[in-house]
Scaffold this motif. Structure first.
Motif, PDB file in Angstrom:
ATOM      1  N   UNK A 345       0.826  -1.205   0.000  1.00 27.95           N
ATOM      2  CA  UNK A 345       0.000   0.000   0.000  1.00 27.95           C
ATOM      3  C   UNK A 345       0.865   1.262   0.000  1.00 27.95           C
ATOM      4  N   UNK A 346       0.551   2.197  -0.887  1.00 28.03           N
ATOM      5  CA  UNK A 346       1.201   3.497  -0.906  1.00 28.03           C
ATOM      6  C   UNK A 346       2.480   3.565  -1.709  1.00 28.03           C
ATOM      7  N   UNK A 347       3.051   2.429  -2.095  1.00 26.02           N
ATOM      8  CA  UNK A 347       4.336   2.445  -2.796  1.00 26.02           C
ATOM      9  C   UNK A 347       4.210   3.074  -4.175  1.00 26.02           C
ATOM     10  N   UNK A 429       9.324  -7.875   5.515  1.00 21.13           N
ATOM     11  CA  UNK A 429       8.669  -7.376   4.306  1.00 21.13           C
ATOM     12  C   UNK A 429       8.107  -5.986   4.582  1.00 21.13           C
ATOM     13  N   UNK A 430       8.120  -5.147   3.551  1.00 23.99           N
ATOM     14  CA  UNK A 430       7.472  -3.842   3.627  1.00 23.99           C
ATOM     15  C   UNK A 430       6.034  -4.026   3.149  1.00 23.99           C
ATOM     16  N   UNK A 431       5.079  -3.632   3.963  1.00 25.05           N
ATOM     17  CA  UNK A 431       3.671  -3.808   3.599  1.00 25.05           C
ATOM     18  C   UNK A 431       2.954  -2.477   3.420  1.00 25.05           C
ATOM     19  N   UNK A 432       3.670  -1.371   3.655  1.00 29.80           N
ATOM     20  CA  UNK A 432       3.025  -0.077   3.453  1.00 29.80           C
ATOM     21  C   UNK A 432       4.028   1.058   3.406  1.00 29.80           C
ATOM     22  N   UNK A 433       3.703   2.100   2.621  1.00 31.67           N
ATOM     23  CA  UNK A 433       4.522   3.312   2.543  1.00 31.67           C
ATOM     24  C   UNK A 433       3.601   4.496   2.774  1.00 31.67           C
ATOM     25  N   UNK A 434       4.063   5.474   3.564  1.00 33.35           N
ATOM     26  CA  UNK A 434       3.190   6.562   3.994  1.00 33.35           C
ATOM     27  C   UNK A 434       3.896   7.912   3.818  1.00 33.35           C
ATOM     28  N   UNK A 435       3.108   8.918   3.499  1.00 32.80           N
ATOM     29  CA  UNK A 435       3.666  10.257   3.379  1.00 32.80           C
ATOM     30  C   UNK A 435       2.719  11.188   2.662  1.00 32.80           C
ATOM     31  N   UNK A 440       7.516   9.380   4.054  1.00 28.51           N
ATOM     32  CA  UNK A 440       7.852   9.776   5.420  1.00 28.51           C
ATOM     33  C   UNK A 440       8.036   8.570   6.335  1.00 28.51           C
ATOM     34  N   UNK A 441       7.334   7.469   6.033  1.00 29.45           N
ATOM     35  CA  UNK A 441       7.411   6.303   6.909  1.00 29.45           C
ATOM     36  C   UNK A 441       7.035   5.050   6.124  1.00 29.45           C
ATOM     37  N   UNK A 442       7.436   3.910   6.652  1.00 26.57           N
ATOM     38  CA  UNK A 442       7.051   2.622   6.068  1.00 26.57           C
ATOM     39  C   UNK A 442       6.597   1.694   7.187  1.00 26.57           C
ATOM     40  N   UNK A 454       5.645   0.558  12.284  1.00 23.80           N
ATOM     41  CA  UNK A 454       5.771   1.683  11.357  1.00 23.80           C
ATOM     42  C   UNK A 454       6.920   2.564  11.829  1.00 23.80           C
ATOM     43  N   UNK A 455       7.871   2.836  10.923  1.00 25.01           N
ATOM     44  CA  UNK A 455       9.088   3.558  11.280  1.00 25.01           C
ATOM     45  C   UNK A 455       9.295   4.718  10.318  1.00 25.01           C
ATOM     46  N   UNK A 456       9.963   5.756  10.799  1.00 27.74           N
ATOM     47  CA  UNK A 456      10.324   6.865   9.912  1.00 27.74           C
ATOM     48  C   UNK A 456      11.301   6.382   8.852  1.00 27.74           C
ATOM     49  N   UNK A 457      11.155   6.926   7.644  1.00 29.59           N
ATOM     50  CA  UNK A 457      11.992   6.468   6.534  1.00 29.59           C
ATOM     51  C   UNK A 457      12.294   7.637   5.607  1.00 29.59           C
ATOM     52  N   UNK A 458      13.589   7.929   5.409  1.00 32.43           N
ATOM     53  CA  UNK A 458      13.969   9.012   4.513  1.00 32.43           C
ATOM     54  C   UNK A 458      13.906   8.623   3.057  1.00 32.43           C
ATOM     55  N   UNK A 459      14.192   7.347   2.757  1.00 29.15           N
ATOM     56  CA  UNK A 459      14.142   6.856   1.379  1.00 29.15           C
ATOM     57  C   UNK A 459      14.053   5.346   1.408  1.00 29.15           C
ATOM     58  N   UNK A 460      13.342   4.796   0.430  1.00 27.87           N
ATOM     59  CA  UNK A 460      13.173   3.356   0.299  1.00 27.87           C
ATOM     60  C   UNK A 460      13.626   2.952  -1.101  1.00 27.87           C
TER      61      UNK A 460
END
Length: 552
Positions: A345-347, A429-435, A440-442, A454-460
């Protein structure tokens, strides 16, 4: 401006005199040979040369110098002459340290002291560096200016295109004074980004990659209608076929839809490729291979997407997305593979705005101080983790499997383990990306769904799977259920030749189900997914092309 210069800096007077002597003997007629006894003295000489409008071709720096070592010197020297080629002089005892340092700085080569005889150990290296410098000349990185926004996907795609095609450019943020000034001068607003301003002052708002390629001097149209050999795809296999085909007298065309080098061209450091003990970046390997193909008069087209293949008697014809076509006696399919989309979701919505496929090296500096996450467990993911660890506060490698041993080379696993700001997390596994507008987070799922966070993420950065882009082949060429191209023995299942095969022989080892069409590299079913094997298959394909043409 006079002859360009070659600079050598070494604090050992005897070594400094010796290398200057050897350089003058070979290059003194066409180059100024400058030498300095310290990094500070060399930087002062470079500043004076820059003020006088001089040119610097190659810089040679001793690794072990007081106050400032060779790596530190070359880092500062790059600011003055970014296009000059760089080499490190090192004693045998310092080789490991030099290699580790080279992995952190874009140095072209290192030379062991002593280099006797220079005809074998010094001059071939300098000749290659000078050839590379002459190929790029003194173009300033400001030749092409790009105005955009970091979180704009079209801006990212344009920067990535220029970087992967080794086109020097200068990036300007649209919300900074110089970026706004260029937008105003072009008579457009921020809604028109990305804006490209060419070296001759032309403004191109929201240009296509073809327009940018033409502005950068890249070839986008074939020089003839018919060739002996057309290669589809510019990765290692395609470049290998282009070099061998053109060098053996075949009229050769290489067609690439985006950027020569393929996935290998995005690798920050390939350390297990034969002949490069200190490793080589994918960009450097691509640059050398492309220049080598050009040396033998192979044509290389960029931004041309092949959409179809048809058989016109003995000719094989490729059709392009723009309606054009080009034909040849033979074709090598070397289209490689693409990373599989991450179904989370969100990727999709954030792709190009914090979510990237491949290493996206242009994003490195922007990751400074942030937490970066990389999805994948193969070599490309490991190389990316090492690259981004130079910038990011922390790099987390998320691996779906239970370990790296089955998918990644041992040397990379060891390097990951020695890098303090890299964490390898298996069973993830990454199941979601948010921002909002950018990542901003995955959300990460661990232990087969037992826990989520759910953790803060600068780049994926995503490196999963391998999908061949071969749908355009239709039913013309036999493929497996995943789209990989069958060749040679794989076509003889049950002892029968392919349906429609019209030759009184079995298909050659890399030949497809249609005579005269070959496949090399990752696109081929059951191929070995390594740079060296892809280059080898490209070369082998040309040998088989000759056998095919001789029987025509």
């Amino acid at each position: 401006m006079g002859n360009p210069a070659i600079l050598t800096v070494d604090d050992d007077p005897s070594v400094s005199r010796a290398i200057a002597r050897d350089l003058r003997r070979r290059y003194g007629e066409h180059y100024r040979i400058l030498r300095a006894s310290s990094a500070a003295e060399a930087l002062e000489a470079l500043r004076e040369l820059k003020l006088r409008g001089g040119r610097m071709a190659v810089m040679l720096a001793d690794y072990r110098m007081p106050q400032m070592n060779g790596i530190e010197f070359l880092e500062q020297a790059m600011d003055l002459f970014p296009n000059a080629r760089r080499a490190l002089l090192t004693a045998y005892a310092d080789t490991d340290a030099a290699i580790q340092a080279i992995n952190l700085v874009d140095v072209d080569h290192y030379l062991l002291k002593p280099w006797d005889p220079p005809e074998e150990k010094l001059y071939p290296v300098l000749d290659a560096l000078l050839d590379a410098w002459q190929a790029t000349g003194d173009r300033e990185v400001e030749d092409i200016r790009v105005v955009g926004h970091r979180w704009s996907e079209p801006s990212y795609q344009l920067r990535d295109f220029l970087a992967r095609n080794l086109v020097p450019y200068r990036w300007l943020a649209a919300d900074e004074p110089e970026g706004r000034r260029l937008l105003d001068a072009a008579g457009v607003g921020p809604e028109s980004i990305p804006l490209v301003v060419t070296a001759d002052g032309r403004a191109l708002p929201q240009p296509s990659t073809t327009e940018v390629a033409e502005a950068a001097g890249l070839s986008t149209a074939p020089g003839r209608d018919f060739y002996d050999l057309i290669i589809v795809g510019g990765g290692p296999a395609g470049l290998g076929a282009a070099v061998y085909g053109a060098s053996e007298g075949l009229k050769t065309l290489l067609v690439e839809r985006r950027a020569v080098g393929g996935q290998a061209g995005q690798s920050s450091r390939i350390e297990n490729y034969l002949g490069f003990p200190d490793g080589i970046s994918g960009a450097q390997l691509t640059d050398r291979a492309r220049r080598q193909a050009g040396k033998f008069s192979a044509e290389v087209l960029t931004t041309r997407e092949v959409t179809g293949l048809r058989l016109d008697g003995s000719a094989r014809t490729l059709t392009f997305a723009d309606g054009g076509a080009v034909s040849a006696h033979s074709i090598v399919l070397a289209t490689g593979v693409a990373y599989r989309p991450l179904a989370a979701d969100g990727v999709a919505a954030l792709t190009g705005s914090g979510v990237y496929y491949g290493s996206a090296a242009t994003e490195g500096p922007a990751c400074a101080g942030s937490d970066v996450y990389i999805v994948g467990g193969a070599n490309s993911a490991g190389q990316a983790a090492l690259f981004f660890s130079r910038y990011a506060r922390r790099v987390s490698l998320l691996v779906r499997g239970d370990s790296l041993e089955s998918s990644m080379s041992y040397y990379l696993i060891q390097q990951l383990g020695r890098t303090p700001n890299i964490e390898v997390r298996t069973g993830c596994e990454v199941i979601g990306a948010h921002g909002n507008g950018h990542l901003e987070a995955i959300t990460i799922c661990e232990n087969k769904g037992a826990s989520e966070a759910t953790v803060e993420c600068g780049a994926l950065f995503i490196f999963i799977g391998a999908e061949p882009r071969t749908d355009w082949l239709g039913e013309t060429v036999a493929r497996d259920e995943r789209g990989f191209v069958y060749t040679g023995p794989d076509l003889l299942a049950g002892g029968a030749r392919p349906k429609g095969w019209d030759r009184d022989r079995d298909p050659f080892y890399l030949e497809c189900s249609v005579p005269g069409i070959f496949a090399a590299g990752d696109v081929r079913a059951n191929s070995v997914k390594r740079v060296a094997s892809a280059v080898g298959e490209g070369a082998m394909a040309v040998t088989l092309v000759h056998r095919y043409l001789e029987a025509q």
